[in-house]
Scaffold this motif. Structure first.
Motif, PDB file in Angstrom:
ATOM      1  N   GLU A  10      44.694 -64.969 -90.474  1.00 17.19           N
ATOM      2  CA  GLU A  10      45.951 -64.448 -91.005  1.00 17.19           C
ATOM      3  C   GLU A  10      46.598 -65.422 -91.987  1.00 17.19           C
ATOM      4  N   VAL A  11      46.472 -66.716 -91.714  1.00 17.87           N
ATOM      5  CA  VAL A  11      47.096 -67.728 -92.571  1.00 17.87           C
ATOM      6  C   VAL A  11      46.102 -68.844 -92.848  1.00 17.87           C
ATOM      7  N   LEU A  12      46.023 -69.253 -94.127  1.00 14.41           N
ATOM      8  CA  LEU A  12      45.279 -70.436 -94.521  1.00 14.41           C
ATOM      9  C   LEU A  12      46.270 -71.573 -94.746  1.00 14.41           C
ATOM     10  N   VAL A  13      46.038 -72.693 -94.101  1.00 14.78           N
ATOM     11  CA  VAL A  13      46.837 -73.886 -94.323  1.00 14.78           C
ATOM     12  C   VAL A  13      45.943 -74.900 -95.010  1.00 14.78           C
ATOM     13  N   VAL A  14      46.337 -75.352 -96.184  1.00 17.87           N
ATOM     14  CA  VAL A  14      45.548 -76.337 -96.927  1.00 17.87           C
ATOM     15  C   VAL A  14      46.198 -77.699 -96.742  1.00 17.87           C
ATOM     16  N   GLY A  15      45.510 -78.569 -96.030  1.00 17.87           N
ATOM     17  CA  GLY A  15      46.028 -79.902 -95.757  1.00 17.87           C
ATOM     18  C   GLY A  15      46.336 -80.112 -94.287  1.00 17.87           C
ATOM     19  N   ALA A  16      45.621 -81.070 -93.664  1.00 16.79           N
ATOM     20  CA  ALA A  16      45.835 -81.385 -92.244  1.00 16.79           C
ATOM     21  C   ALA A  16      46.728 -82.606 -92.107  1.00 16.79           C
ATOM     22  N   GLY A  17      47.802 -82.628 -92.894  1.00 16.64           N
ATOM     23  CA  GLY A  17      48.850 -83.618 -92.703  1.00 16.64           C
ATOM     24  C   GLY A  17      49.857 -83.106 -91.686  1.00 16.64           C
ATOM     25  N   THR A  42      38.491 -86.941 -92.079  1.00 19.45           N
ATOM     26  CA  THR A  42      39.241 -87.191 -90.850  1.00 19.45           C
ATOM     27  C   THR A  42      40.730 -87.212 -91.176  1.00 19.45           C
ATOM     28  N   LEU A  43      41.534 -87.288 -90.138  1.00 18.08           N
ATOM     29  CA  LEU A  43      42.964 -87.516 -90.327  1.00 18.08           C
ATOM     30  C   LEU A  43      43.185 -88.908 -90.913  1.00 18.08           C
ATOM     31  N   ILE A  44      44.262 -89.086 -91.656  1.00 15.14           N
ATOM     32  CA  ILE A  44      44.614 -90.411 -92.169  1.00 15.14           C
ATOM     33  C   ILE A  44      44.977 -91.309 -90.988  1.00 15.14           C
ATOM     34  N   ASP A  45      44.410 -92.512 -90.940  1.00 16.50           N
ATOM     35  CA  ASP A  45      44.571 -93.361 -89.761  1.00 16.50           C
ATOM     36  C   ASP A  45      45.434 -94.595 -89.997  1.00 16.50           C
ATOM     37  N   TYR A  46      46.088 -94.708 -91.156  1.00 16.26           N
ATOM     38  CA  TYR A  46      46.941 -95.876 -91.387  1.00 16.26           C
ATOM     39  C   TYR A  46      48.416 -95.441 -91.378  1.00 16.26           C
ATOM     40  N   GLU A 115      48.324 -86.274 -82.179  1.00 13.41           N
ATOM     41  CA  GLU A 115      48.751 -85.419 -81.072  1.00 13.41           C
ATOM     42  C   GLU A 115      48.996 -83.988 -81.558  1.00 13.41           C
ATOM     43  N   LEU A 116      49.530 -83.849 -82.779  1.00 15.13           N
ATOM     44  CA  LEU A 116      49.685 -82.507 -83.342  1.00 15.13           C
ATOM     45  C   LEU A 116      48.324 -81.862 -83.561  1.00 15.13           C
ATOM     46  N   PHE A 117      47.365 -82.644 -84.030  1.00 14.87           N
ATOM     47  CA  PHE A 117      46.011 -82.126 -84.222  1.00 14.87           C
ATOM     48  C   PHE A 117      45.370 -81.745 -82.885  1.00 14.87           C
ATOM     49  N   ASN A 118      45.470 -82.639 -81.902  1.00 10.21           N
ATOM     50  CA  ASN A 118      44.888 -82.347 -80.586  1.00 10.21           C
ATOM     51  C   ASN A 118      45.512 -81.104 -79.974  1.00 10.21           C
ATOM     52  N   GLY A 119      46.785 -80.867 -80.266  1.00  8.88           N
ATOM     53  CA  GLY A 119      47.458 -79.697 -79.718  1.00  8.88           C
ATOM     54  C   GLY A 119      46.856 -78.383 -80.180  1.00  8.88           C
ATOM     55  N   LEU A 120      46.191 -78.404 -81.322  1.00 15.31           N
ATOM     56  CA  LEU A 120      45.583 -77.164 -81.825  1.00 15.31           C
ATOM     57  C   LEU A 120      44.417 -76.701 -80.967  1.00 15.31           C
ATOM     58  N   SER A 121      43.856 -77.593 -80.170  1.00 19.49           N
ATOM     59  CA  SER A 121      42.729 -77.208 -79.308  1.00 19.49           C
ATOM     60  C   SER A 121      43.152 -76.202 -78.242  1.00 19.49           C
ATOM     61  N   ARG A 122      44.448 -76.030 -78.050  1.00 23.38           N
ATOM     62  CA  ARG A 122      44.937 -75.047 -77.078  1.00 23.38           C
ATOM     63  C   ARG A 122      44.736 -73.619 -77.549  1.00 23.38           C
ATOM     64  N   PHE A 123      44.497 -73.434 -78.846  1.00 23.35           N
ATOM     65  CA  PHE A 123      44.489 -72.091 -79.423  1.00 23.35           C
ATOM     66  C   PHE A 123      43.093 -71.724 -79.915  1.00 23.35           C
ATOM     67  N   ASP A 124      42.545 -70.681 -79.339  1.00 20.78           N
ATOM     68  CA  ASP A 124      41.230 -70.204 -79.782  1.00 20.78           C
ATOM     69  C   ASP A 124      41.272 -69.635 -81.192  1.00 20.78           C
ATOM     70  N   ASN A 125      42.472 -69.242 -81.642  1.00 21.04           N
ATOM     71  CA  ASN A 125      42.606 -68.578 -82.937  1.00 21.04           C
ATOM     72  C   ASN A 125      42.994 -69.542 -84.067  1.00 21.04           C
ATOM     73  N   VAL A 126      42.916 -70.846 -83.809  1.00 22.91           N
ATOM     74  CA  VAL A 126      43.220 -71.851 -84.842  1.00 22.91           C
ATOM     75  C   VAL A 126      41.992 -72.732 -85.027  1.00 22.91           C
ATOM     76  N   ASN A 127      41.524 -72.843 -86.270  1.00 18.12           N
ATOM     77  CA  ASN A 127      40.339 -73.651 -86.574  1.00 18.12           C
ATOM     78  C   ASN A 127      40.646 -74.622 -87.707  1.00 18.12           C
ATOM     79  N   VAL A 128      40.154 -75.856 -87.560  1.00 16.80           N
ATOM     80  CA  VAL A 128      40.345 -76.891 -88.576  1.00 16.80           C
ATOM     81  C   VAL A 128      38.991 -77.267 -89.148  1.00 16.80           C
ATOM     82  N   VAL A 168      49.285 -71.511 -97.348  1.00 14.88           N
ATOM     83  CA  VAL A 168      50.358 -72.497 -97.415  1.00 14.88           C
ATOM     84  C   VAL A 168      49.757 -73.841 -97.808  1.00 14.88           C
ATOM     85  N   GLY A 169      50.157 -74.350 -98.962  1.00 20.27           N
ATOM     86  CA  GLY A 169      49.682 -75.638 -99.435  1.00 20.27           C
ATOM     87  C   GLY A 169      50.513 -76.776 -98.878  1.00 20.27           C
ATOM     88  N   CYS A 170      49.880 -77.627 -98.077  1.00 22.44           N
ATOM     89  CA  CYS A 170      50.546 -78.788 -97.473  1.00 22.44           C
ATOM     90  C   CYS A 170      49.733 -80.040 -97.794  1.00 22.44           C
TER      91      CYS A 170
END
Length: 576
Positions: A10-17, A42-46, A115-128, A168-170
């Motif tokens: 339903e929604v495309l999110v561009v950017g895993a910030g 990967t996620l930015i780690d600094y 933690e925000l990224f890990n939280g997405l694992s709760r949803f079967d309908n969200v893929n990164v 949504v461009g992020c």
């Protein structure tokens, strides 16, 4: 190689910030499908952002990740602006917790983002999908498709099509989405450069923030969670980036701060330039921008990360409303209406604070320090800075609102102008519409004592002081609220809780105002009935008899279509 069969959501999110991750959590929690595309592997780690405020933590609370995020924060992060002699000019130490949390926190952004990224694992309908760079976007009347490039296991380039209803461009300040939309990005990029130094095993160990308004070399020193320390030093025009990141040069910068800079455990040394820009529009067709893609601000008020959280909070429930069929996509126009002005206000405030810190002219420095000393003699002025009242809180004057005086739909004056006696005798003439509602603790027999949002859930709330909403609203209005999925809530003093539980309608959630803070809020304002949006902003506020007209005006501003939401979102059992 290209895959011609598009993956759909339903929604495309561009950017895993942070903004994209928060938006995906919000939409996933509402039961909608989301695909997140991230060009990095990967996620930015600094470390980047260092300040997290109470509004953001309330949003994190709404997605159920407070317990995961709090270990990476330092609450009550005090800021001291000091002059070249180390004397405090301003102390910023707000004590308020009106939204349920401390006003300011230091935080480690990579850990919170994770933690925000890990939280997405709760949803079967969200893929990164990491390692997917969006090359182009195709938009039709009904959909939007992103063509993304990745690399397969053999190292070959692969192009994949991802289709959705909205994109949504992020992707940050250089957002390709914003550039594709062709919207303006107005503002300035001050020429001043800064050296950022992050170290582990904090050699100072002192908490909080020091902004050094030193005319010789302005600096920042910040104590952060997990024993991390950040310094920022303003560079002079003749100092190159190569020179500034040289270990010997960095050691010289730190010589006045640390007994032995040569022993520090560096995380990074980096030169950056502040930017202060706001996009002319946050939406065009089926494509939207949010976070740094929509606005860039200097670091001084620590509001870059938090402004992205506000964007996601505002946009998330609106997309969920449209996707569920309750409103047309005209609702998305209110995203720019509601968020752009506040984002610009925060950019302007950050620029102003930076100009105060960066003064190098000796005469101007003396004038600034003298003025600060005089003003600090006045309690009201000290409180103004200490409580952070100079920070503009979001107030929406256009959008999903109804004016409490005129009942006009889509707009809300900041003042109450009704001539009725309840208004003329009120303790304040400031309108509660368009601002975020408070979040004190309340009590129920079933939940015990919890913060307000935990009790009422994460969708619309019709909250009434001292009365049962079912008794003061006609059946036709109650039917509209049911279609909206609004929770009917009555708040009473602790002394009346047993009576209200016994005599009020079984579908009304009765809350005890166990702290008295809700009574104080309603004491000051002639608006005992509130229609509160999913982002906790007040959409409508009125006397009980004005409830039907006010609610109709809010629904008109929402462009409400009357379609029922899915049970997964409306059900009180899953709304908390």
């Amino acid at each position: 190689m290209a895959d011609s069969t598009p993956a759909t959501s339903e929604v495309l999110v561009v950017g895993a910030g942070p903004t994209g991750l928060m938006l995906a959590n919000i939409l996933g929690g509402y039961g909608h499908s989301v695909t997140v595309l991230e060009a990095r592997d990967t996620l930015i780690d600094y470390p980047r952002g260092v300040g997290l405020d109470d509004e953001s933590l309330r949003t994190i609370q709404s997605i159920g990740l407070v317990e995961q995020v709090r270990p990476h924060t330092t609450p009550q992060h005090i800021m001291r602006l000091v002059n070249g002699r180390g004397k405090s000019i301003i102390i910023n130490n707000p004590q308020t917790d009106e939204f349920g949390w401390e006003r300011k926190h230091g935080f480690i952004q990579p850990e919170v983002d994770r933690e925000l990224f890990n939280g997405l694992s709760r949803f079967d309908n969200v893929n990164v999908h990491f390692g997917h760079e969006v090359l182009d976007v195709e938009e039709t009347a009904d959909s939007v498709t992103a063509i993304a490039r990745s690399t397969d296991a053999s190292g070959n380039a692969v192009e994949t099509r991802f289709e959705a209803q909205y994109l949504v461009g992020c992707e940050g300040g250089k957002s390709p989405t914003r550039k594709r939309l062709g919207v303006s990005f107005e503002g300035e990029s001050p020429s001043t450069r800064w050296l950022v130094v992050d170290v582990n095993n904090d050699p100072l160990g002192t908490p909080n923030v020091f902004l050094g308004a030193d005319p010789e070399r302005p600096y920042v020193s910040i104590g952060l969670p997990h024993a991390v320390r950040r310094w920022e030093f303003m560079l002079h025009d003749d100092e190159t980036e190569e020179q500034a990141t040289d270990p010997e040069f960095v050691n010289q910068m730190l010589a006045a701060h640390v007994p032995d800079p040569s022993t520090l455990n560096y995380i990074r040394r980096r030169v950056f330039t502040h930017h202060a820009r706001v996009a002319g529009s946050f939406r065009k067709g089926r494509q939207i921008i949010a976070g740094d893609a929509a606005h860039l601000m200097p670091v001084w008020m620590g509001q870059g990360w938090n402004s992205g959280m506000r964007d996601a909070t505002n946009l998330g429930w609106k997309l969920a409303t449209i996707l569920s069929g309750q409103a047309s996509d005209k609702l998305l126009d209110t995203f720019t209406e509601e968020r752009r002005d506040h984002a610009k206000a925060m950019v302007d405030l950050s620029l102003t604070m930076g100009k105060v810190i960066k003064i190098t002219n000796p005469l101007v420095v003396i004038a600034r320090d003298t003025a600060s000393s005089v003003l600090n003699l006045f309690p009201s002025v000290k409180s103004y800075f200490a409580d952070m009242r100079f920070k503009p809180m979001p107030r929406y004057v256009k959008g999903v609102l109804a004016d409490p005086s005129t009942k006009a739909s889509g707009t809300a004056n900041g003042k109450l102008t009704s001539k009725l006696i309840p208004f003329t005798t009120a303790n304040t003439t400031v309108s509660p519409v368009g601002v975020q509602f408070i979040q004190p603790k309340v009590r129920t027999d079933e939940l015990g004592t919890v913060l307000l949002d935990e009790a009422v859930g994460k969708w619309w709330t019709l909250l009434v002081w001292g009365n049962d909403p079912v008794d003061v609203l006609p059946a036709r209005t109650l039917a509209k609220l049911e279609e909206l999925g609004a929770r009917l809530v009555a708040v009473v003093p602790e002394t009346q809780y047993a009576w209200a539980k016994r005599d009020m309608h079984e579908d009304t959630l009765v809350l005890s105002d166990t702290t008295g803070r809700l009574k104080k809020w309603f004491d000051d304002r002639p608006t005992p009935m509130l229609l509160i949006r999913p982002d906790r902003f007040v959409a409508g506020a009125c006397l009980n008899q004005d409830g039907p007209q006010t609610i109709d005006a809010v629904l008109a501003a929402l462009d409400f279509q009357g379609a029922p939401r899915t049970a997964a979102v409306v059900s009180p059992a899953t709304a908390n």
